[in-house]
Scaffold this motif. Structure first.
Motif, short mmCIF file in Angstrom:
data_model
loop_
_atom_site.label_atom_id
_atom_site.label_comp_id
_atom_site.label_asym_id
_atom_site.label_seq_id
_atom_site.Cartn_x
_atom_site.Cartn_y
_atom_site.Cartn_z
N LEU A 246 1.05 -1.33 -0.15
CA LEU A 246 0.00 0.01 -0.04
C LEU A 246 1.13 1.04 -0.14
N ARG A 247 -0.05 2.44 -0.35
CA ARG A 247 1.24 3.81 -0.24
C ARG A 247 1.51 3.66 0.90
N GLU A 248 2.53 4.71 1.23
CA GLU A 248 2.96 4.59 2.83
C GLU A 248 2.02 5.55 3.71
N ASP A 249 1.77 6.21 3.47
CA ASP A 249 0.91 7.22 3.87
C ASP A 249 -0.58 6.76 4.02
N GLU A 250 -0.68 5.52 3.85
CA GLU A 250 -1.72 4.63 4.10
C GLU A 250 -1.55 3.55 5.46
N VAL A 251 -0.80 2.93 4.56
CA VAL A 251 0.37 2.17 5.98
C VAL A 251 0.54 2.98 7.06
N ALA A 252 1.09 3.91 6.60
CA ALA A 252 0.67 5.49 8.36
C ALA A 252 -0.11 4.94 8.84
N GLU A 253 -1.58 5.18 8.55
CA GLU A 253 -3.05 5.02 8.89
C GLU A 253 -2.99 4.37 9.71
N PHE A 254 -3.54 2.83 9.29
CA PHE A 254 -3.29 1.72 9.82
C PHE A 254 -2.49 1.34 10.77
N MET A 255 -1.52 2.03 11.00
CA MET A 255 -0.28 1.45 11.51
C MET A 255 -1.06 1.85 13.07
N ARG A 256 -1.14 3.88 12.62
CA ARG A 256 -1.03 4.63 14.03
C ARG A 256 -2.59 4.14 14.37
#
Length: 199
Positions: free
Chosen positions: A120-130
């Protein structure tokens, strides 16, 4: 090989980049010839000290016990080409790793073992990781049939995968399974080409 179509599971966030295969499963544990028994040594150097478990690694936190989806940073699985890295993740209980990029050999080894890597895009990964860090029991659904990752709180993202890889994972086909799809033709060929002294 076990097929994977739709998987819903608890997410463990491993917010690090460039995680190499020597960290996933250190070299001193590569003496086994079976594919099982590696899970207890997953991320060993990050989880253990000379005295035992340090208790501070994300996978040792009680709220991530039983996680089957790992969220990771970019370039996951870089380093040496050891297939044991995939075996260790699977033996620990993971079925899916989601990140913004994967080392090619690791991704290929994953496919051949029925283990799903989702880009996935980095911002998508960052969102669900958060979300996984902030909310206890955070789960994602990975739908390989629709190539979509989503949760119950409005997060949704599409991913791409080449059709051959997707077919193999959906049907649970490794190299042997792909070959055995042609078992009848193989037998017919062998029967037609038997040496005279074998008949």
């Amino acid at each position: 090989m076990k097929p994977i179509r739709v998987h819903k599971g608890l997410v463990a966030p491993l917010d690090r980049v460039n995680i190499d295969t020597d960290q996933i499963i250190p070299k001193q544990f590569l003496k086994r010839i079976e594919r099982t028994g590696f899970g207890e040594f997953l991320f060993y150097d990050w989880r253990r000290t000379a005295e035992g478990s340090n208790g501070r690694f994300v996978l040792d936190e009680p709220r991530y016990k039983g996680a089957s989806i790992l969220a990771a940073g970019k370039n996951f699985g870089c380093g040496s080409s050891r297939e044991h890295a995939v075996w260790a993740l699977a033996d620990f209980g993971f079925r899916v790793v989601i990140g913004s990029s994967f080392a090619d050999i690791f991704a290929n080894n994953s496919t051949k073992n029925g283990f799903l890597t989702v880009v996935l895009r980095e911002d998508e990964v960052a969102e669900f990781m958060r979300r996984a860090q902030e909310k206890n029991g955070y789960q994602l659904t990975v739908d390989l049939e629709q190539c979509r990752v989503y949760d119950d709180e409005g997060f949704s993202a599409k991913f791409q995968m080449d059709e051959f890889t997707r077919h193999c994972l959906l049907e649970g086909l490794d190299d042997i399974g792909l070959t055995l799809q042609h078992e009848r033709e193989i037998k017919a060929y062998e029967d037609a080409h038997l040496a005279p002294w074998v008949r």
